[in-house]
Design a protein around this motif. Structure first.
Motif, PDB file in Angstrom:
ATOM      1  N   ARG A 104      65.879  49.578 -46.211  1.00  0.00           N
ATOM      2  CA  ARG A 104      64.937  49.487 -45.035  1.00  0.00           C
ATOM      3  C   ARG A 104      65.606  49.608 -43.633  1.00  0.00           C
ATOM      4  NH1 ARG A 104      60.408  46.905 -46.799  1.00  0.00           N
ATOM      5  NH2 ARG A 104      60.423  46.004 -48.686  1.00  0.00           N
ATOM      6  N   ILE A 105      64.526  50.475 -42.606  1.00  0.00           N
ATOM      7  CA  ILE A 105      65.032  50.334 -41.508  1.00  0.00           C
ATOM      8  C   ILE A 105      65.086  49.132 -40.758  1.00  0.00           C
ATOM      9  CG2 ILE A 105      64.638  51.538 -39.015  1.00  0.00           C
ATOM     10  CD1 ILE A 105      63.119  53.901 -40.716  1.00  0.00           C
ATOM     11  N   ILE A 114      68.475  50.922 -33.486  1.00  0.00           N
ATOM     12  CA  ILE A 114      68.668  51.646 -34.897  1.00  0.00           C
ATOM     13  C   ILE A 114      67.385  52.517 -34.689  1.00  0.00           C
ATOM     14  CG2 ILE A 114      68.424  51.699 -37.253  1.00  0.00           C
ATOM     15  CD1 ILE A 114      70.423  49.203 -36.945  1.00  0.00           C
ATOM     16  N   TYR A 115      66.130  51.804 -34.922  1.00  0.00           N
ATOM     17  CA  TYR A 115      64.905  52.685 -35.032  1.00  0.00           C
ATOM     18  C   TYR A 115      64.560  53.436 -33.912  1.00  0.00           C
ATOM     19  CZ  TYR A 115      62.298  48.910 -32.194  1.00  0.00           C
ATOM     20  OH  TYR A 115      61.748  48.211 -31.150  1.00  0.00           O
ATOM     21  N   GLU A 116      64.919  53.182 -32.819  1.00  0.00           N
ATOM     22  CA  GLU A 116      64.594  54.297 -31.787  1.00  0.00           C
ATOM     23  C   GLU A 116      65.466  55.648 -32.075  1.00  0.00           C
ATOM     24  OE1 GLU A 116      65.601  52.560 -27.935  1.00  0.00           O
ATOM     25  OE2 GLU A 116      63.594  51.557 -27.914  1.00  0.00           O
ATOM     26  N   LYS A 117      66.453  55.680 -32.798  1.00  0.00           N
ATOM     27  CA  LYS A 117      67.326  56.822 -33.145  1.00  0.00           C
ATOM     28  C   LYS A 117      66.890  57.437 -34.358  1.00  0.00           C
ATOM     29  CE  LYS A 117      71.908  55.659 -31.014  1.00  0.00           C
ATOM     30  NZ  LYS A 117      71.480  54.469 -30.315  1.00  0.00           N
ATOM     31  N   ILE A 118      65.836  56.781 -35.125  1.00  0.00           N
ATOM     32  CA  ILE A 118      65.290  57.277 -36.298  1.00  0.00           C
ATOM     33  C   ILE A 118      63.625  57.698 -36.070  1.00  0.00           C
ATOM     34  CG2 ILE A 118      64.690  56.818 -38.525  1.00  0.00           C
ATOM     35  CD1 ILE A 118      66.773  54.523 -38.565  1.00  0.00           C
ATOM     36  N   TYR A 119      62.888  56.758 -35.553  1.00  0.00           N
ATOM     37  CA  TYR A 119      61.539  57.410 -35.295  1.00  0.00           C
ATOM     38  C   TYR A 119      61.317  58.548 -34.262  1.00  0.00           C
ATOM     39  CZ  TYR A 119      60.479  52.995 -37.356  1.00  0.00           C
ATOM     40  OH  TYR A 119      60.376  51.837 -38.396  1.00  0.00           O
ATOM     41  N   THR A 120      60.069  59.140 -34.337  1.00  0.00           N
ATOM     42  CA  THR A 120      59.913  60.466 -33.562  1.00  0.00           C
ATOM     43  C   THR A 120      58.577  60.099 -32.951  1.00  0.00           C
ATOM     44  OG1 THR A 120      61.146  61.802 -35.068  1.00  0.00           O
ATOM     45  CG2 THR A 120      59.309  62.866 -33.709  1.00  0.00           C
ATOM     46  N   ILE A 167      54.736  69.974 -46.569  1.00  0.00           N
ATOM     47  CA  ILE A 167      55.046  68.629 -46.371  1.00  0.00           C
ATOM     48  C   ILE A 167      55.985  68.657 -45.376  1.00  0.00           C
ATOM     49  CG2 ILE A 167      55.514  66.509 -47.438  1.00  0.00           C
ATOM     50  CD1 ILE A 167      54.980  67.794 -49.966  1.00  0.00           C
ATOM     51  N   ASP A 168      55.788  68.306 -44.136  1.00  0.00           N
ATOM     52  CA  ASP A 168      56.214  68.179 -42.734  1.00  0.00           C
ATOM     53  C   ASP A 168      56.518  66.685 -42.265  1.00  0.00           C
ATOM     54  OD1 ASP A 168      58.016  69.690 -41.098  1.00  0.00           O
ATOM     55  OD2 ASP A 168      56.496  69.893 -39.680  1.00  0.00           O
ATOM     56  N   GLY A 169      57.867  66.408 -41.709  1.00  0.00           N
ATOM     57  CA  GLY A 169      57.928  65.176 -40.855  1.00  0.00           C
ATOM     58  C   GLY A 169      58.025  64.103 -41.792  1.00  0.00           C
ATOM     59  N   VAL A 170      58.448  64.123 -42.933  1.00  0.00           N
ATOM     60  CA  VAL A 170      58.588  63.025 -44.018  1.00  0.00           C
ATOM     61  C   VAL A 170      59.705  62.035 -43.436  1.00  0.00           C
ATOM     62  CG1 VAL A 170      58.654  62.578 -46.358  1.00  0.00           C
ATOM     63  CG2 VAL A 170      57.834  64.543 -45.622  1.00  0.00           C
ATOM     64  N   LEU A 171      59.423  60.919 -43.379  1.00  0.00           N
ATOM     65  CA  LEU A 171      60.483  59.668 -42.983  1.00  0.00           C
ATOM     66  C   LEU A 171      60.416  58.574 -44.115  1.00  0.00           C
ATOM     67  CD1 LEU A 171      62.448  58.048 -41.486  1.00  0.00           C
ATOM     68  CD2 LEU A 171      60.556  57.306 -39.953  1.00  0.00           C
ATOM     69  N   ILE A 172      61.416  58.526 -44.844  1.00  0.00           N
ATOM     70  CA  ILE A 172      61.234  57.494 -45.948  1.00  0.00           C
ATOM     71  C   ILE A 172      61.699  56.244 -45.307  1.00  0.00           C
ATOM     72  CG2 ILE A 172      62.264  56.955 -48.243  1.00  0.00           C
ATOM     73  CD1 ILE A 172      62.998  59.972 -48.641  1.00  0.00           C
ATOM     74  N   GLN A 173      60.830  55.199 -45.259  1.00  0.00           N
ATOM     75  CA  GLN A 173      60.979  54.002 -44.622  1.00  0.00           C
ATOM     76  C   GLN A 173      61.881  53.236 -45.444  1.00  0.00           C
ATOM     77  OE1 GLN A 173      60.146  53.061 -41.646  1.00  0.00           O
ATOM     78  NE2 GLN A 173      58.224  54.270 -41.172  1.00  0.00           N
ATOM     79  N   HIS A 174      61.894  53.243 -46.767  1.00  0.00           N
ATOM     80  CA  HIS A 174      62.152  52.387 -47.875  1.00  0.00           C
ATOM     81  C   HIS A 174      62.082  52.882 -49.102  1.00  0.00           C
ATOM     82  CE1 HIS A 174      62.818  48.667 -50.500  1.00  0.00           C
ATOM     83  NE2 HIS A 174      64.144  49.083 -50.112  1.00  0.00           N
ATOM     84  N   LEU A 175      63.046  53.127 -50.250  1.00  0.00           N
ATOM     85  CA  LEU A 175      63.064  53.685 -51.519  1.00  0.00           C
ATOM     86  C   LEU A 175      63.976  52.985 -52.275  1.00  0.00           C
ATOM     87  CD1 LEU A 175      61.639  55.800 -53.510  1.00  0.00           C
ATOM     88  CD2 LEU A 175      63.829  57.154 -52.661  1.00  0.00           C
TER      89      LEU A 175
END
Length: 760
Positions: free
Chosen positions: A446-447, A453-459, A745-753
């Motif tokens: 998980r993020i 951290i999340y400011e370097k990941i989110y767009t 399928i564009d801009g895919v961010l995997i939040q948790h898998l």
């Protein structure tokens, strides 16, 4: 406790292939890097630069020479393989197929699949053949399949160890992360956009390394379901299942597959391995297991290149027109008058009639023009299953030393211009391997709820150059942000800071300089097809016919005809010009009307009635001949025809109500009720030849053609008319019917898998 083990068994031919790949100077080499080339390189590590390299798994043998390997006719020798063997027992959850919480004889048989991967080949895509695992021949004594240089001296493969400092952990602290870094050559920035962001320019790559962007990958595979109660090598080891019998010894628990990918590259890919930092607890969806365990991160890039110009040309409109007609299919006999008397004439019980016709709707198509792109097969991934030479269901080279099959040249699924850029974790959100003591798991963590951290990941899609949210997407045109250097992303020497993934298929473009992708929706776009795409030539005509079965029915009630109404249920007399029992010719109830043409036609889905006539006509399901004399059912030669509805018998055409006949009731002298001068010519109902067995029988083709797909030989069945789905007139129905178009399928961010073996 669930134990899941996988054993990978490498056949000796595979080992020989790897050894040959490493020792053959004509196929693989390590090139010395000069001080000048290393001037901009920092850190220590190993640089790899494969040159003139290619490989294919072939079976061992005396004929395993380079000339034979590159012989296009020897692809049936591609039988070197990797054998994947699933070991360990299946759990009761899997074996309980009827889900009654117990495993008994009532459950279906369950097995595990052995997988054989054959003929693995990696080479240059020299001829764009989507049905060849390795391109053949030599040019100037150099294999056409040889990758001239997989990278360059300034842009090689890199294996090194690096350290990133001041990396935020899962909690409130930070630390240093040392990682093992393995990177393919940098994906060269070969695309640029003008100020309008719509016009794309493709720049030339280093000629020495351009083969790396035009690779070919090929293999074929067999997967068998093994009966785990049999030992490996047993003659019946693959005969699993209660449906297996001594009369079906070739029943196959097997799937066979060929895969060929032309014109792609993996440059820009990288994988890092490291020990994760700490700071995670079991609150807010986090897990202490994230702390100080094996972590991985990477970017996997499989790109076919720019697809914006992959468009069909010469597109013109086609057309569709619609016509309707009716065809008489069947009729019972009686056209005379209803009457209650039974003496010397037809009784009330047969004073009825059933008529069947089809409403035939024809759509006539005329194609426009659609010329497939010239470079259609330069970059295509093809998966096919139909072999044309080896049809033995349980034959495979690893078991019986057979040859590789030949696959159909055009069958299968075609995926054009596939670009896949997968971002799998980062130092902030690692991919970890774990186990709870019972099951194995693969988890993208998980993020953390931590701004560092999340400011370097989110767009921020409304502001792609945001200085707060630094995440970005990796696609074929652009991977990460170039306007900011995001630290601590385990970037390696490529410095890719992308956090989002993208997958595109076929004709796609970027409206904003490479930040996002859109699928092309024009008629010229391509993407996926079932079967190979081909051009459509203008003016080709075709026709599709749909049949709607319709019936009319009447019955005699005392001296009156009743007709079935439009609802298919109600009987009524209110039909214009219908027979109402009025006297005529001096007799009571004399009504010689033919079947009223104003009666309702009722739609029905099918018709399969053995006999609709009275037994007095000797009509049986077997279709024996009608023996009632002087009825009005005659063929073209004037002979009586079989009135029984027996669809497995060819019936001659007949006409109901033709000419004069003894169907009236009158006081004709000496005829005891029959009158031979009643003319019911106006009631003609012509039925063409029909019947004679199911489609595919030896019945004359002309009879089958008369009924088409709607008649099986045992019944007539309606087929739906898709009126609402067929645009009429001028239309753009020009693209091949198997062209499914492009997709993004564009801009895919995997939040948790999390993937786990629990339940297997």
């Amino acid at each position: 406790m669930t134990t899941l083990n996988y054993t990978v068994k490498f056949h000796k031919t595979v080992l020989a292939s790897f050894i040959g790949l490493c020792i053959s100077q004509s196929c693989f080499a390590l090139q010395e890097l000069t001080d000048e080339k290393l001037g901009d390189t920092t850190g220590e590590g190993i640089a790899l630069l494969p040159q003139n390299a290619y490989m294919v798994f072939q079976g061992a043998g005396a004929n395993q020479t380079e000339a034979n390997i590159l012989d296009a006719t020897k692809r049936n020798q591609d039988i070197g393989y990797i054998h994947y063997i699933p070991v360990g027992p299946l759990t009761s959850v899997v074996q309980d197929t009827n889900k009654d919480l117990s495993v008994t004889a009532t459950d279906h048989s369950v097995g595990k699949a052995d997988l054989y991967l054959y003929g693995l080949a990696v080479s240059k895509n020299a001829n764009n053949d989507a049905n060849s695992r390795l391109d053949a021949g030599l040019t100037n004594n150099v294999a056409n399949a040889a990758i001239k240089s997989w990278g360059t001296a300034a842009n090689p493969w890199i294996l090194n160890v690096k350290t990133d400092n001041n990396v935020p952990d899962f909690g409130a602290g930070s630390g240093s992360v040392t990682y093992l870094n393995f990177e393919a050559p940098l994906y060269e920035n070969i695309y640029s956009f003008d100020k309008g962001n719509n016009a794309l320019t493709t720049k030339a790559v280093d000629s020495m390394g351009k083969d790396a962007y035009n690779l070919k990958l090929g293999l074929w595979a067999d997967a068998f379901v093994l009966d785990q109660s049999k030992s490996e090598g047993s003659a019946d080891q693959f005969k699993l299942g209660e449906l297996f019998s001594t009369t079906a010894e070739d029943r196959a628990n097997r799937i066979r597959l060929q895969g060929v990918w032309n014109g792609f590259g993996i440059n820009g890919s990288k994988i890092q391995m490291f020990q994760t930092l700490g700071g995670a607890d079991n609150a807010n969806g986090m897990s202490k297991f994230y702390n100080n365990t094996l972590g991985m991160a990477g970017v996997l890039r499989f790109n076919s290149g720019d697809g914006s110009k992959l468009l069909a040309t010469g597109i013109t409109n086609g057309s569709v027109t619609k016509t309707q007609s009716t065809t008489n299919r069947y009729s019972t006999v009686f056209l005379g008058q209803p009457n209650t008397s039974t003496a010397n004439h037809i009784s009330q019980s047969v004073a009825s009639q059933y008529r069947l016709r089809t409403l035939d709707t024809a759509y006539d198509y005329t194609t426009g023009n659609w010329t497939a792109p010239a470079n259609l097969n330069d970059h295509v991934l093809r998966l096919s299953t139909q072999e044309t030479t080896d049809t033995a269901n349980l034959a495979t080279p690893a078991l019986n030393n057979t040859l590789a099959p030949t696959f159909n040249a055009n069958e299968g699924i075609y995926i054009y211009n596939l670009n896949t850029n997968l971002v799998l974790g980062s130092v902030y959100q690692p991919l970890i391997l774990g186990s709870d003591g019972k099951n194995f798991s693969l988890e993208l963590t998980r993020i953390p709820n931590k701004a560092a951290i999340y400011e370097k990941i989110y767009t921020d899609y409304s502001n792609p150059t945001s200085s707060t949210y630094l995440g970005s997407t990796c696609n074929v045109y652009k991977c990460g942000r170039t306007d900011v250097d995001v630290e601590n992303v385990i970037a390696g020497y490529q410095r890719s800071n992308a956090t989002h993934s993208s997958i595109s298929i076929g004709t796609v473009y970027s409206p904003d300089g490479g930040n996002t992708l859109l699928a092309d929706k024009t008629a010229g776009a391509v993407g996926i097809s079932f079967g190979a795409l081909s051009s459509v030539v203008a003016g080709v005509k075709s026709q599709q016919i749909y049949y709607q079965l319709q019936m009319q029915q009447r019955r005699a009630v005392n001296n009156t005809w009743q007709y079935l109404q439009a609802d298919g249920v109600t009987w009524g007399n209110a039909v214009t010009n219908g027979c109402s029992g009025a006297a005529s010719g001096g007799g009571s109830g004399a009504c010689y009307n033919p079947f009223n043409t104003n009666a309702a036609w009722v739609n029905i889905p099918s018709f399969n009635v053995a006999c609709l006539s009275d037994t007095k006509l000797n009509c049986t399901a077997s279709g024996s001949a009608n023996t009632l004399a002087n009825t009005q059912i005659k063929d073209a030669s004037g002979n009586l025809v079989d009135l029984g509805y027996a669809p497995n018998v060819v019936h001659n055409g007949y006409v109901v109500g033709k000419g004069w006949g003894k169907m009236g009731w009158s006081s004709c002298a000496g005829d005891s009720g029959y009158c031979s001068n009643i003319n019911i010519e106006s009631g003609q109902w012509a039925v063409p030849t029909w019947g004679g067995g199911a489609k595919g029988s030896t019945l004359a083709q002309s009879v089958l053609n008369a009924y088409g797909a709607n008649y099986t030989g045992t019944t007539w069945t309606s087929t739906a008319d898709p009126t609402s789905g067929v645009p009429l007139g001028t239309t753009t129905l020009t693209s091949p019917m198997n062209n499914l178009g492009s997709a993004v399928i564009d801009g895919v961010l995997i939040q948790h898998l999390k993937l786990t073996t629990k339940g297997l």
